[in-house]
Scaffold this motif. Structure first.
Motif, PDB file in Angstrom:
ATOM      1  N   ASN B 458     -48.550  -4.523   2.213  1.00 27.15           N
ATOM      2  CA  ASN B 458     -47.746  -5.660   1.449  1.00 27.15           C
ATOM      3  C   ASN B 458     -47.908  -5.099  -0.012  1.00 27.15           C
ATOM      4  O   ASN B 458     -48.276  -3.846  -0.139  1.00 27.15           O
ATOM      5  CB  ASN B 458     -48.789  -6.739   1.518  1.00 27.15           C
ATOM      6  CG  ASN B 458     -50.224  -6.777   0.984  1.00 27.15           C
ATOM      7  OD1 ASN B 458     -50.679  -5.937   0.484  1.00 27.15           O
ATOM      8  ND2 ASN B 458     -51.039  -7.752   1.517  1.00 27.15           N
ATOM      9  N   SER B 464     -50.120  -4.221   6.761  1.00 20.84           N
ATOM     10  CA  SER B 464     -49.449  -5.099   7.214  1.00 20.84           C
ATOM     11  C   SER B 464     -48.385  -4.941   8.174  1.00 20.84           C
ATOM     12  O   SER B 464     -47.839  -4.012   8.060  1.00 20.84           O
ATOM     13  CB  SER B 464     -48.941  -6.110   6.051  1.00 20.84           C
ATOM     14  OG  SER B 464     -48.009  -7.085   6.555  1.00 20.84           O
ATOM     15  N   ARG B 466     -46.583  -7.601   9.422  1.00 22.08           N
ATOM     16  CA  ARG B 466     -45.360  -8.526   8.981  1.00 22.08           C
ATOM     17  C   ARG B 466     -44.175  -8.059   8.804  1.00 22.08           C
ATOM     18  O   ARG B 466     -43.929  -7.104   7.975  1.00 22.08           O
ATOM     19  CB  ARG B 466     -45.856  -9.458   7.724  1.00 22.08           C
ATOM     20  CG  ARG B 466     -47.101 -10.289   7.960  1.00 22.08           C
ATOM     21  CD  ARG B 466     -47.479 -10.995   6.707  1.00 22.08           C
ATOM     22  NE  ARG B 466     -48.870 -11.562   6.597  1.00 22.08           N
ATOM     23  CZ  ARG B 466     -48.670 -12.805   7.114  1.00 22.08           C
ATOM     24  NH1 ARG B 466     -47.734 -13.745   7.042  1.00 22.08           N
ATOM     25  NH2 ARG B 466     -50.119 -13.573   7.036  1.00 22.08           N
TER      26      ARG B 466
END
Lengths: 277, 602
Positions: B458, B464, B466
């Protein structure tokens, strides 16, 4: 009042939560490292943790210092480049047995040989944990828990301390994740040692090698004085059970490289002149 | 047998000369350089000193105000193989490989047959060779004029330790109107460190050679400005890097890139930098990343096989946004290929070799002098954009020494950051900014601690997986390369004709020369020499070619890598052809002209 006087071990941890399994030996290494930083009053801004890939290589993100999490096996190369370019920094390289002794084996040999002033912590759990339990260079010959080598690797395990010695490492110690206080002491001594200091940590993986919980019965602290003679150390490392902990070898050698020379006045202009016809 | 062959040679080649014989003149009057250019090949076994001979002549010529280039051609052996110093003396700096040699000076004929593709001789060529050797069949067949000379014997006349290559230096100096004193001085510089007797022998040989001129009436190109550099592409890249602030180099030896690293070793020491000889290319690139993470501009040099090893970590430079410059000197590939000879076949790996979506910079100097400013630019861009820059040269540019006008600077200024740096309290290394460039920090900077990561992360640098973090970071890494203004440096554009010739690297000189020849024939050409290969400046390229209805992509590789790259990226509203040929023989202007005529007639 300096920062070091008020900081506690937990203050050296970042806000990132470790991904490690409960009971993983690496938690103890993280704790020992922060204790060592407290003991030495290390400045967070001037300390860099460098690693490759693997469970243990996740550690830099958990320390509140600068860090570099590189690719598999190359942490030591990154760390050496950094230390040569920035000798003012404290550099700690780290990783696992697969990262350091298999894919990064060549860098391990040459880091020992170069003797650049940095610390290398190899967290050895004798298994590739992050890829779910394959044999590594330090796995016992008959360890048959991996689908990849169902009859065991069938190869003699590496002896990291013996290899480090023969490649020229001047400071070799072994720690154990079950003895974090000793490990903290070893890490702080390593960071203070002027040269390449190698700490081989027996760091258990209870997920893929639950039998390693038995290590606590066989690990023993060395009672001998630290060996300073290479031939004596060679005998020790080839004959030992690999379970003795403590500082095992130390020899003072000049670090490499010598400090960079002060830039010559008008160096670029002088070089340009040398290229003129 | 040998004697018999030689006498046959002499018969075939019209005449056997003796030094100073008056019959020479009549036959040799046609030994005139065409196009203000004189091409001389000096050949011999590796270790015979032909390269030294070529270098001294080139330097002497530079002192006189001449222009020219020395191309070195070697076999793989260090000693006892074949080597050739291929000199082109000219009045301008558009350096291509000679397609015809006026003079071939063979110190011996060992393995000469391996050069048959590279050293073209004809009946207009004068061949000087040692009388103890058998002239190769190809030379005999060419109808070249062969004159044999007792190099060894003559060089020993003046000094018992005299050397044939230095005798040849003196002989050529006389022919080119160079001062023997200058050449003795240059030889002394070159031989610095050797014992005095050796240097004396060299002097005596040069002077003796000077007293034995060839009297062959070589037409010398015009000379002019003595303000010049005598530099190889590898040296020029090294200088450009140091000038741009590189102070850390990690090096693993590889042909034909090692001499760039060797030259930089001395330069770095003077500039207060450090060089580490790495254990392999994997270490070299990662050491550079470590130093660069520490805030020190870093550089490494390699060739195809080494670049292949480095690619994983070049991806790490992209992902962790750590600036680094990699010089890749292209040689024949794939695999070990032809390590000592030129090709342009690493374009694909430089552009597309990284795994994942990894936007980075690929630059290519257009000639030897341009190596300085393009490397400087590459360092500037890598630093500003916090990513990897691959500099592509090829063996031709890298290992040829050219007499060039003093190089210019890159003329590019990094834009001032308009992004407000984060407050120290919440510093985020990979902050999403409009330009995509995030405020940088290095260890030692107070309160900006972060962990650089090759794992997707991130804005703070925390790993991350995501989808949102991944797409944001991919976008930012692409955005910083897409939004920066590269100015006019991206290509050299000349002419304005309806035919476009697109090139990069060492083929550029041949393209420029072809453009001149075609203009003489009434075919107006636009040349585009690409300097920034990635990110490709698609709109600017389209504009540059707007007047063209046909474009030809010229490159030295087997699979038309640049052609397909451009076809894949650009919607070029015109017919695009490919002229692509593998190395090691350089592409010539004549070859390009022939292809153009074919296209124009079709």
């Amino acid at each position: 009042m300096t920062e070091a006087l008020v900081l506690k071990p937990k203050d050296y941890k970042s806000r990132v939560t470790p991904i490690w399994c409960p009971g993983c030996g690496h938690h103890a290494v993280l704790n020992a490292l922060t204790k060592a930083m407290v003991a030495l009053g290390k400045n967070k801004d001037e300390t860099v943790m460098v690693s490759g890939i693997g469970c243990s290589s996740r550690l830099p993100a958990y320390i509140d210092s600068y860090g570099f999490h590189g690719v598999h096996g190359r942490g030591l190369a990154v760390a050496q480049g950094l230390k040569v370019a920035r000798p003012d920094l404290t550099v700690v390289a780290m990783g696992g047995d697969g990262d350091g002794f298999s894919i990064g084996g060549n860098h391990f040999l040459h880091a020992c040989r170069r003797n650049i002033d940095l610390t290398y912590i190899a967290m050895d759990n004798e298994v590739y944990g992050m890829t779910k339990g394959q044999a590594s260079p330090t796995t016992p010959m008959d360890w048959d828990h991996s689908k990849l080598t169902p009859h065991g690797p069938g190869l003699r395990p590496f002896k990291p301390a013996a290899i480090a010695l023969s490649a020229g490492a001047p400071w070799i110690a072994r720690g154990y994740s079950g003895n974090p206080n000793q490990m903290a002491k070893l890490i702080s001594e390593a960071m203070e040692f002027p040269g390449f200091s190698f700490i081989h940590v027996l760091s258990q993986c209870i997920t893929y090698c639950p039998e390693q919980t038995d290590w606590k019965q066989v690990v023993h602290e060395t009672e001998a004085e630290v060996v300073t003679d290479m031939a004596q150390a060679a005998t020790l490392f080839l004959a030992e059970d690999g379970m003795q902990t403590g500082l095992l070898f130390r020899q003072q050698r000049p670090c490499w490289p010598p400090p960079a020379q002060a830039p010559q006045h008008n160096a670029i202009a002088v070089l340009a002149k040398s290229l003129r016809a | 047998m040998k004697r018999w062959l030689r006498s046959l040679t002499n018969i075939c080649c019209v005449v056997a000369f003796h030094l100073g014989g008056f019959t020479i003149m009549a036959v040799l009057n046609n030994l005139q350089a065409t196009g203000g250019e004189l091409a001389i090949a000096i050949t011999g076994a590796g270790g015979a000193g032909v390269i030294s001979c070529g270098e001294l002549i080139l330097r002497g010529w530079a002192r006189k105000g001449g222009r020219g280039m020395l191309r070195k051609s070697f076999g793989p052996q260090i000693r006892g193989g074949e080597s050739a110093a291929l000199l082109v003396l000219s009045s301008n700096e558009c350096y291509t490989a000679a397609t015809h040699y006026q003079l071939v000076l063979a110190l011996d004929w060992i393995n000469f047959d391996r050069f048959e593709d590279e050293i073209q001789v004809s009946s207009d060529t004068l061949v000087i060779c040692d009388s103890n050797d058998t002239v190769p069949g190809s030379i005999v067949a060419s109808g070249a004029t062969v004159r044999d000379l007792s190099f060894e014997q003559l060089s020993k006349q003046a000094h018992p330790e005299g050397r044939a290559n230095m005798f040849a230096v003196g002989m050529l100096a006389a022919e080119l109107g160079l001062s023997p004193g200058d050449l003795c001085q240059l030889a002394e510089q070159k031989l610095a460190g050797k014992d005095q007797a050796y240097i004396e022998a060299a002097h005596a040989s040069i002077v003796n050679g000077y007293d034995h001129p060839l009297h062959c009436d070589l037409k010398r190109p015009a000379v002019g400005d003595t303000d010049s550099w005598c530099v190889s592409g590898n040296q020029a890249v090294g200088f450009g890097a140091l000038q741009a602030g590189v102070r850390f180099v990690a090096a693993y030896p590889i042909t034909p890139a090692s001499d760039a690293l060797e030259w930089m070793a001395g330069g770095l020491e003077m500039a207060g930098g450090q060089l580490v000889q790495a254990e392999d290319e994997l270490a070299a690139i990662n050491m550079c990343l470590g130093a660069a993470f520490g805030g020190v501009p870093s550089f490494t040099a390699t060739s195809g096989p080494g670049l292949a090893l480095m690619t994983e970590s070049i991806g790490l430079a992209v992902a962790s946004e750590t600036p680094v410059c990699i010089l890749n000197v292209m040689r024949g590939g794939p695999s070990t290929g032809i390590p000592t000879k030129s090709e342009q076949s690493d374009l694909d790996i430089a552009l597309h070799g990284l795994h994942g979506d990894a936007p980075h910079l690929v630059l290519a100097p257009t000639d030897i002098a341009d190596c300085v400013s393009t490397t400087e630019w590459a360092v500037q861009l890598a630093q500003h954009l916090q990513t990897a820059a691959i500099i592509l040269t090829d063996q031709f540019i890298a290992q040829s020494t050219g007499i060039v006008s003093p190089p210019v600077n890159s003329q590019w200024q990094a834009p001032q950051s308009t992004d407000v740096a984060s407050e120290q309290q919440d510093y985020q290394r990979y902050q999403l900014t409009e330009s995509g460039v995030s405020p940088r920090a290095a260890p030692g900077d107070p309160g900006r601690r972060f962990t650089a990561d090759g794992l997707e992360h991130n804005e703070a640098g925390t790993p991350s997986a995501r989808a949102s973090d991944h797409s944001q970071q991919l976008d930012k890494r692409r955005r910083k390369l897409a939004s920066v203004d590269f100015g006019n440096n991206w290509a050299d554009i000349a002419g304005g004709g309806e035919l476009g010739l697109i090139s990069f690297g060492s083929t550029t000189a041949a393209v420029k020369r072809a453009a001149q020849q075609l203009a003489d024939e009434g075919i107006a050409v636009t040349t585009v020499a690409l300097r920034l290969l990635a990110p490709l400046q698609i709109t600017a390229l389209d504009t540059a070619l707007s007047a063209c209805n046909v474009a030809i992509v010229v490159e030295q590789n087997h699979s038309a890598q640049l052609f397909y790259y451009l076809r894949g990226c650009c919607d070029l509203a015109k017919t695009v052809h490919s002229v692509a040929r593998a190395g090691p023989v350089p592409i010539s202007a004549e070859e390009i002209c022939a292809s153009v005529r074919e296209v124009m007639q079709a």
